[in-house]
Structures are given as C-alpha cells and as structure tokens.
Design an enzyme around this catalytic site. Structure first.
Site, PDB file in Angstrom:
ATOM      1  N   CYS A 177       0.846  -1.190   0.000  1.00  0.00           N
ATOM      2  CA  CYS A 177       0.000   0.000   0.000  1.00  0.00           C
ATOM      3  C   CYS A 177       0.881   1.240   0.000  1.00  0.00           C
ATOM      4  CB  CYS A 177      -0.955  -0.034   1.192  1.00  0.00           C
ATOM      5  SG  CYS A 177      -0.670   1.198   2.443  1.00  0.00           S
ATOM      6  N   GLU A 178       0.529   2.186  -0.867  1.00  0.00           N
ATOM      7  CA  GLU A 178       1.402   3.344  -1.035  1.00  0.00           C
ATOM      8  C   GLU A 178       1.267   4.340   0.118  1.00  0.00           C
ATOM      9  OE1 GLU A 178       0.210   4.784  -4.845  1.00  0.00           O
ATOM     10  OE2 GLU A 178      -1.257   6.176  -4.035  1.00  0.00           O
ATOM     11  N   HIS A 179       0.290   4.158   0.976  1.00  0.00           N
ATOM     12  CA  HIS A 179       0.130   5.077   2.100  1.00  0.00           C
ATOM     13  C   HIS A 179       1.018   4.695   3.283  1.00  0.00           C
ATOM     14  CE1 HIS A 179      -4.090   5.861   0.321  1.00  0.00           C
ATOM     15  NE2 HIS A 179      -3.187   6.638  -0.226  1.00  0.00           N
ATOM     16  N   HIS A 180       1.291   3.399   3.436  1.00  0.00           N
ATOM     17  CA  HIS A 180       2.079   2.951   4.585  1.00  0.00           C
ATOM     18  C   HIS A 180       3.267   2.077   4.202  1.00  0.00           C
ATOM     19  CE1 HIS A 180      -2.091   3.637   6.026  1.00  0.00           C
ATOM     20  NE2 HIS A 180      -1.480   4.200   7.047  1.00  0.00           N
TER      21      HIS A 180
ATOM     22  N   GLN B  90      -5.502  -0.430  -3.767  1.00  0.00           N
ATOM     23  CA  GLN B  90      -6.219  -1.560  -4.378  1.00  0.00           C
ATOM     24  C   GLN B  90      -7.149  -1.102  -5.496  1.00  0.00           C
ATOM     25  OE1 GLN B  90      -7.966  -4.285  -1.530  1.00  0.00           O
ATOM     26  NE2 GLN B  90      -9.417  -5.044  -3.051  1.00  0.00           N
TER      27      GLN B  90
ATOM     28  N   HIS C 206      -5.280  -5.961   4.036  1.00  0.00           N
ATOM     29  CA  HIS C 206      -4.305  -4.877   4.125  1.00  0.00           C
ATOM     30  C   HIS C 206      -3.677  -4.885   5.515  1.00  0.00           C
ATOM     31  CE1 HIS C 206      -5.582  -2.459   0.469  1.00  0.00           C
ATOM     32  NE2 HIS C 206      -6.471  -3.430   0.524  1.00  0.00           N
TER      33      HIS C 206
ATOM     34  N   CYS D  72      -1.979  -2.666   6.834  1.00  0.00           N
ATOM     35  CA  CYS D  72      -2.119  -1.366   7.510  1.00  0.00           C
ATOM     36  C   CYS D  72      -3.474  -1.269   8.206  1.00  0.00           C
ATOM     37  CB  CYS D  72      -1.896  -0.215   6.542  1.00  0.00           C
ATOM     38  SG  CYS D  72      -3.036  -0.147   5.162  1.00  0.00           S
TER      39      CYS D  72
HETATM   40 ZN   LIG Z   1      -2.176   1.514   3.977  1.00  0.00          ZN
END
Ligand SMILES: [Zn+2]
Length: 210
Positions: A101-104, A143, A171, A173
């Site tokens: 995931c590109e956020h975490h 996703q 996920h 995260c």
């Molecule tokens: Zn994430």
C-alpha cells in the site's frame, strides 16, 4: 580525496544483483540503505548492532524485488496473442498477488480474478493474465487503482468486448495497526464494456462462485 565524502557504510555495499549484468539498474540501493539506516536511528535503534548491520542492504534488495513492476510495461505482458474459435468468457480466478500500500508501504495481498470477453477471436495466454496482475501489483499501490489499471490494460490491449476484474485483499495497515481488524477483506471490482451491464456481470460472478 572524494573518499572523505563517502559515508562509511557504503564501503561494505553488497554485490549487485544479477540484473545489473544487463547494464540496467532502476533502483538506487545506496539511497535506500541510507534511508533505512536513518529510519532505524530515528526509531531509537542502533543500526550498527549485529542483527541490524545488514538490514539496510537486505531492505534495498527486497524493495528492488517487490517494486519491480515500476520498471516493466504491463501492456507488453499481453503481447502474446492466439487466434481461437472462441468468443465466450475467459476467466482466470484465484490469482494470488502481493502488493504494498502506497500510504504505509505495508503489504496488502490476496486474490485477483480476471475475466474478459475476447473480440475478433483473439485471446492471450492464460498465464499472461496472472503475469499482468503481478506486474501491476509490484509497485506502491492502492487496491482501487490496481483493479482499474488491470481492467484498462486488458480492454485497451486485447480490444476485449468486456472486462471484469475483482480483487479481494487483506491490508496489513488495517490489520496490524490502526483499526486492527484481522481477517477483514477489501473487495474492489472494475468492469469495462459489456460487463458494465449488471446482467452480463452476473455471468462472471456466477462463474466466480462456481
Ligand atoms: Zn495503507
């Protein structure tokens, strides 16, 4: 001499992976190693203790592998075409994938199911669908975009009458941090062409349940 400018840790830099033999190296290992060392320091660790000494290099090698899709053309994967007497649904289900995931930058992983309706009696190899999922997954992702990207490439490259992509994933995260809901699955669907019609989409969903 310029040596004075070099951080000491780069002196024992690991030998480069095989890909470098081709002269193409897309990932800056030294930069990742510097960054990982800084993160270790920032969280209060000692990057020089024995267990962590090789961690920056290991992480650099790992990132090169898990983000390899950034440097591959997913459309090229579908270049193998076959002519068949078949214009019915082609579905490959339960394609296991791993992404980040590109956020975490934590993993999300699960199954992708890919269906298309061939046009002009032209299909691609079944394994190529799995390969396409793999290339799109191996980059910092969310996703929803992953699902839509796979659908767009199939529609554009195969000129398919219809495309449907279903992705279900866990996920980390969401499960190891934050709201901590272990086992929860996120499902995303992208439809193109004839499968945008709910009745035609049902045909695929029925096959998925079968
Ligand atoms: Zn994430």
């Amino acid at each position: 001499m310029p040596d004075a400018m070099q951080p000491t840790w780069s002196a024992n830099h690991k030998s480069l992976p095989a890909r470098v033999e081709t002269g193409v190296r897309h990932v800056d290992h030294e930069k990742i190693e510097r960054a990982v060392r800084m993160i270790l320091e920032a969280i209060g660790e000692d990057p020089d203790r024995e267990g962590l000494r090789d961690t920056p290099a290991r992480v650099a090698n790992m990132y090169e592998e898990i983000f390899a899709g950034l440097h591959q053309d997913p459309a090229e994967v579908l270049s193998a075409r076959f002519h068949v007497e078949h214009e019915e649904i082609v579905l490959v289900k339960d394609i296991t994938f791993y992404s980040a995931c590109e956020h975490h930058l934590l993993p999300f992983y699960g199954m992708a199911h890919v269906a298309y309706l061939p046009a002009h009696k032209t299909v691609t190899g079944l394994s190529k669908l799995a390969r396409l999922v793999d290339v799109v997954a191996r980059q910092p992702q969310i996703q929803e975009r992953m699902t839509n990207t796979i659908a767009d490439i199939l529609e554009t490259e195969l000129q398919a009458y219809g495309v449907m992509v279903v992705v279900e994933a866990e996920h980390l995260c969401m499960t190891m941090r934050g709201i901590k809901k272990p086992g929860s699955k996120t499902v995303t669907i992208a439809t193109r062409g004839q499968f945008s019609d709910p009745h035609r989409a049902q045909d695929v969903l029925r096959l998925l349940k079968a």
